[in-house]
Write a protein that holds these residues in place. Structure first.
Motif, PDB file in Angstrom:
ATOM      1  N   ASP A 172       0.846  -1.193   0.000  1.00  0.00           N
ATOM      2  CA  ASP A 172       0.000   0.000   0.000  1.00  0.00           C
ATOM      3  C   ASP A 172       0.887   1.251   0.000  1.00  0.00           C
ATOM      4  O   ASP A 172       1.603   1.512   0.972  1.00  0.00           O
ATOM      5  N   VAL A 173       0.826   2.007  -1.087  1.00  0.00           N
ATOM      6  CA  VAL A 173       1.671   3.198  -1.214  1.00  0.00           C
ATOM      7  C   VAL A 173       1.293   4.243  -0.160  1.00  0.00           C
ATOM      8  O   VAL A 173       2.158   4.932   0.385  1.00  0.00           O
ATOM      9  N   GLY A 174       0.002   4.338   0.146  1.00  0.00           N
ATOM     10  CA  GLY A 174      -0.425   5.280   1.172  1.00  0.00           C
ATOM     11  C   GLY A 174       0.219   4.981   2.524  1.00  0.00           C
ATOM     12  O   GLY A 174       0.690   5.892   3.211  1.00  0.00           O
ATOM     13  N   LYS A 175       0.265   3.706   2.901  1.00  0.00           N
ATOM     14  CA  LYS A 175       0.912   3.331   4.166  1.00  0.00           C
ATOM     15  C   LYS A 175       2.406   3.626   4.130  1.00  0.00           C
ATOM     16  O   LYS A 175       2.991   4.037   5.134  1.00  0.00           O
ATOM     17  N   LEU A 176       3.034   3.413   2.984  1.00  0.00           N
ATOM     18  CA  LEU A 176       4.459   3.724   2.853  1.00  0.00           C
ATOM     19  C   LEU A 176       4.709   5.209   3.048  1.00  0.00           C
ATOM     20  O   LEU A 176       5.676   5.611   3.711  1.00  0.00           O
ATOM     21  N   PHE A 177       3.838   6.041   2.472  1.00  0.00           N
ATOM     22  CA  PHE A 177       4.000   7.487   2.637  1.00  0.00           C
ATOM     23  C   PHE A 177       3.869   7.887   4.106  1.00  0.00           C
ATOM     24  O   PHE A 177       4.684   8.662   4.625  1.00  0.00           O
ATOM     25  N   ILE A 178       2.854   7.367   4.773  1.00  0.00           N
ATOM     26  CA  ILE A 178       2.646   7.713   6.181  1.00  0.00           C
ATOM     27  C   ILE A 178       3.804   7.192   7.031  1.00  0.00           C
ATOM     28  O   ILE A 178       4.257   7.852   7.981  1.00  0.00           O
ATOM     29  N   ALA A 179       4.324   6.017   6.674  1.00  0.00           N
ATOM     30  CA  ALA A 179       5.455   5.441   7.416  1.00  0.00           C
ATOM     31  C   ALA A 179       6.714   6.289   7.289  1.00  0.00           C
ATOM     32  O   ALA A 179       7.593   6.243   8.160  1.00  0.00           O
ATOM     33  N   GLY A 180       6.821   7.074   6.221  1.00  0.00           N
ATOM     34  CA  GLY A 180       8.006   7.903   6.020  1.00  0.00           C
ATOM     35  C   GLY A 180       7.991   9.212   6.788  1.00  0.00           C
ATOM     36  O   GLY A 180       9.021   9.913   6.838  1.00  0.00           O
ATOM     37  N   ILE A 181       6.864   9.564   7.415  1.00  0.00           N
ATOM     38  CA  ILE A 181       6.753  10.875   8.064  1.00  0.00           C
ATOM     39  C   ILE A 181       7.685  10.994   9.268  1.00  0.00           C
ATOM     40  O   ILE A 181       8.500  11.929   9.360  1.00  0.00           O
ATOM     41  N   VAL A 182       7.586  10.066  10.221  1.00  0.00           N
ATOM     42  CA  VAL A 182       8.409  10.159  11.438  1.00  0.00           C
ATOM     43  C   VAL A 182       9.900  10.046  11.106  1.00  0.00           C
ATOM     44  O   VAL A 182      10.701  10.873  11.575  1.00  0.00           O
ATOM     45  N   PRO A 183      10.336   9.052  10.306  1.00  0.00           N
ATOM     46  CA  PRO A 183      11.763   9.018   9.930  1.00  0.00           C
ATOM     47  C   PRO A 183      12.213  10.275   9.194  1.00  0.00           C
ATOM     48  O   PRO A 183      13.353  10.714   9.360  1.00  0.00           O
ATOM     49  N   GLY A 184      11.316  10.867   8.413  1.00  0.00           N
ATOM     50  CA  GLY A 184      11.665  12.092   7.697  1.00  0.00           C
ATOM     51  C   GLY A 184      11.923  13.251   8.631  1.00  0.00           C
ATOM     52  O   GLY A 184      12.925  13.969   8.511  1.00  0.00           O
ATOM     53  N   PHE A 228       0.687  19.840   1.667  1.00  0.00           N
ATOM     54  CA  PHE A 228       1.090  18.689   2.477  1.00  0.00           C
ATOM     55  C   PHE A 228      -0.108  18.126   3.241  1.00  0.00           C
ATOM     56  O   PHE A 228      -0.328  16.908   3.274  1.00  0.00           O
ATOM     57  N   VAL A 229      -0.904  19.007   3.847  1.00  0.00           N
ATOM     58  CA  VAL A 229      -2.071  18.555   4.616  1.00  0.00           C
ATOM     59  C   VAL A 229      -3.103  17.918   3.692  1.00  0.00           C
ATOM     60  O   VAL A 229      -3.695  16.874   4.015  1.00  0.00           O
ATOM     61  N   ALA A 230      -3.313  18.519   2.509  1.00  0.00           N
ATOM     62  CA  ALA A 230      -4.308  17.986   1.578  1.00  0.00           C
ATOM     63  C   ALA A 230      -3.937  16.595   1.102  1.00  0.00           C
ATOM     64  O   ALA A 230      -4.788  15.694   1.027  1.00  0.00           O
ATOM     65  N   ILE A 231      -2.652  16.385   0.806  1.00  0.00           N
ATOM     66  CA  ILE A 231      -2.221  15.093   0.260  1.00  0.00           C
ATOM     67  C   ILE A 231      -2.086  14.050   1.356  1.00  0.00           C
ATOM     68  O   ILE A 231      -2.744  13.001   1.330  1.00  0.00           O
ATOM     69  N   ILE A 232      -1.216  14.330   2.324  1.00  0.00           N
ATOM     70  CA  ILE A 232      -0.935  13.339   3.366  1.00  0.00           C
ATOM     71  C   ILE A 232      -2.130  13.180   4.309  1.00  0.00           C
ATOM     72  O   ILE A 232      -2.447  12.065   4.735  1.00  0.00           O
ATOM     73  N   GLY A 233      -2.818  14.271   4.601  1.00  0.00           N
ATOM     74  CA  GLY A 233      -3.992  14.191   5.470  1.00  0.00           C
ATOM     75  C   GLY A 233      -5.096  13.340   4.861  1.00  0.00           C
ATOM     76  O   GLY A 233      -5.719  12.526   5.552  1.00  0.00           O
ATOM     77  N   SER A 234      -5.353  13.520   3.561  1.00  0.00           N
ATOM     78  CA  SER A 234      -6.410  12.737   2.907  1.00  0.00           C
ATOM     79  C   SER A 234      -6.060  11.260   2.851  1.00  0.00           C
ATOM     80  O   SER A 234      -6.935  10.396   2.985  1.00  0.00           O
ATOM     81  N   ILE A 235      -4.768  10.954   2.662  1.00  0.00           N
ATOM     82  CA  ILE A 235      -4.338   9.550   2.649  1.00  0.00           C
ATOM     83  C   ILE A 235      -4.469   8.957   4.047  1.00  0.00           C
ATOM     84  O   ILE A 235      -4.996   7.848   4.222  1.00  0.00           O
ATOM     85  N   TYR A 236      -4.016   9.682   5.054  1.00  0.00           N
ATOM     86  CA  TYR A 236      -4.037   9.186   6.435  1.00  0.00           C
ATOM     87  C   TYR A 236      -5.466   8.946   6.925  1.00  0.00           C
ATOM     88  O   TYR A 236      -5.745   7.946   7.595  1.00  0.00           O
ATOM     89  N   MET A 237      -6.378   9.853   6.577  1.00  0.00           N
ATOM     90  CA  MET A 237      -7.758   9.734   7.038  1.00  0.00           C
ATOM     91  C   MET A 237      -8.565   8.744   6.210  1.00  0.00           C
ATOM     92  O   MET A 237      -9.720   8.465   6.528  1.00  0.00           O
ATOM     93  N   GLY A 238      -7.975   8.228   5.147  1.00  0.00           N
ATOM     94  CA  GLY A 238      -8.690   7.272   4.304  1.00  0.00           C
ATOM     95  C   GLY A 238      -9.677   7.922   3.357  1.00  0.00           C
ATOM     96  O   GLY A 238     -10.517   7.247   2.751  1.00  0.00           O
ATOM     97  N   VAL A 239      -9.581   9.251   3.195  1.00  0.00           N
ATOM     98  CA  VAL A 239     -10.490   9.974   2.310  1.00  0.00           C
ATOM     99  C   VAL A 239     -10.144   9.718   0.845  1.00  0.00           C
ATOM    100  O   VAL A 239     -11.032   9.677  -0.024  1.00  0.00           O
ATOM    101  N   ALA A 240      -8.843   9.556   0.560  1.00  0.00           N
ATOM    102  CA  ALA A 240      -8.406   9.370  -0.821  1.00  0.00           C
ATOM    103  C   ALA A 240      -7.277   8.358  -0.866  1.00  0.00           C
ATOM    104  O   ALA A 240      -6.538   8.176   0.113  1.00  0.00           O
TER     105      ALA A 240
END
Length: 430
Positions: A172-184, A228-240
């Motif tokens: 899941d690319v969305g999970k990979l993106f969210i997983a990169g936030i803290v290490p980033g 950033f909020v529109a892209i990552i927020g929508s992925i995290y909340m499951g909206v998109a």
């Protein structure tokens, strides 16, 4: 010839072509088709060559790549990077090395809307290097900071490299993106710490802190925060999904650029052409990777590598250490995308056999690939900076980036030792 000999010959031919500067996608495609033909015959190989490119370019999940590439190009041409740097100066300029800290912060902000390390390094060289020179920063420090900051482009989401890893491993690319936030963000903090520890005594402060000016500077970065909020927020909340978020992100970036008067019709068309060229190059590599993957499948090379590594009986983390060392060494001769596409299909079965989490492994591998961007002899970010600032020798840039490489190794060890730093945020997704 046996499949084992054909596999060995294929790898030898592949590396020979890479050393001869044949584009990686073309090299992988040629080895894949001819190797597949050597085992199954020319008929199946020609069918493979006819079907694979169509399957790649019509894959809906891969459309996020051109969208994110377009978003990065539009953001660059809209001048968002310079606004990030100015805001960083107002907030961090009062500290010793404040200009370098501002550069790291601006690289992080730009990475959040760009997804490319090379683009981040090139953009920040044009903006930050002249400013640091005006403050009498040594060239090796200035360029080292920019080279290291540029690596954030492939870790902080949205990351094209993480998206490609997700496609190859069916994660899941969305999970990979969210997983990169803290290490980033951990990388940003540790890079800033490196500036203070390694260069803090020799670097000047670039001004005094003014709260009104600092707050005023934030007006220029609202666009980056919104994206950033529109892209990552929508992925995290499951909206998109990641693909839908990428499409919305590229459209928002274009509208913001036009609304602020930063994108003319000519600049918009130029951005579309540049994004198209970059996307075609990435798709060419992906098509070559698919063809090479079929060749690996018929030779059973990944399974045999898995069996061999398991037979060493050095434990899961010993095997992981061997894989990471191999990636670091390959980073000396290959760029980030090439390493991911070439090596992940081979080592991923090993990772799953050792029961490592594939999302965690994706972030760890991207972090390891980061090292290749700033280590000799290739060091893609270093060469990009040198191509813009030709008066700065490569040796100086590599010297300036060395403390950041050492800090990267510390960060990598932390995330290997504590996987929860990577996994806890994606586990909370809706």
């Amino acid at each position: 010839m046996t499949p084992d000999l054909i596999a060995i010959a294929g790898f030898a031919a592949l590396f020979a072509m890479i050393l001869l500067r044949v584009p990686i996608g073309v090299a992988m495609g040629l080895v894949g088709v001819f190797g597949f033909a050597g085992i199954t015959g020319p008929g199946p190989a020609l069918n493979l060559l006819a079907q694979s490119p169509i399957r790649v370019v019509t894959d809906f999940n891969l459309t996020l790549i051109p969208f994110f590439v377009l978003m990065g190009v539009l953001a660059t041409n809209s001048g968002m990077s310079s606004e990030l740097f100015r805001a960083g100066q107002k907030w961090l300029g009062q500290f010793r090395g404040g200009m370098a800290l501002s550069t790291i912060g601006a690289c992080a902000g730009f990475a959040a809307i760009c997804g490319s390390s090379v683009a981040t390094a090139a953009t920040m060289t044009k903006i930050a290097l002249p400013e640091m020179r005006r403050e009498n920063y040594p060239d090796h420090v200035s360029t080292g900071v920019i080279a290291a900051g540029g690596t954030l482009g492939i870790l902080i989401p949205p990351s094209v490299v993480l998206a490609v890893y997700g496609f190859i491993t069916e994660q899941d690319v969305g999970k990979l993106f969210i997983a990169g936030i803290v290490p980033g963000f951990l990388a940003v903090l540790m890079y800033m710490l490196t500036v203070r520890l390694a260069y803090g005594r020799i670097l000047p402060a670039s001004g005094t802190f003014n709260l009104r000016a600092a707050l005023g500077a934030l007006k220029g970065v609202w666009a980056v925060l919104l994206l950033f909020v529109a892209i990552i927020g929508s992925i995290y909340m499951g909206v998109a999904t990641a693909t839908e978020a990428a499409a919305v992100g590229s459209l928002l970036t274009a509208l913001i650029g036009i609304f602020r008067g930063k994108l003319s019709l000519r600049a918009l068309l130029s951005s579309l052409i540049e994004a198209l060229r970059t996307s075609v190059a990435i798709y060419t590599i992906l098509i070559g990777a698919i063809l090479f993957g079929y060749f690996l499948a018929v030779t059973r090379a990944p399974q045999k590598v898995t069996e061999w590594l398991v037979s060493l009986d050095i434990g899961a983390y010993g095997t992981l250490a061997l894989i990471l060392v191999a990636f670091v060494l390959l980073g000396c001769i290959l760029d980030a995308m090439a390493m991911i596409i070439l090596m992940v299909p081979i080592v991923f079965p090993v990772v799953t056999a050792m029961q490592f989490d594939p999302i965690w492994f994706g972030v760890i591998i991207v972090m390891t690939v980061e090292l290749g961007l700033i280590t000799p002899p290739v060091g893609m970010n270093v060469f990009v900076i040198n191509s813009i600032a030709r008066e700065v020798p490569l040796t100086k840039i590599f010297r300036g980036v060395t403390p950041f490489v050492l800090m990267d190794l510390v960060r990598l060890a932390m995330l290997v030792a504590f996987p929860a730093l990577v996994l806890w945020l994606p586990e909370t997704m809706r």
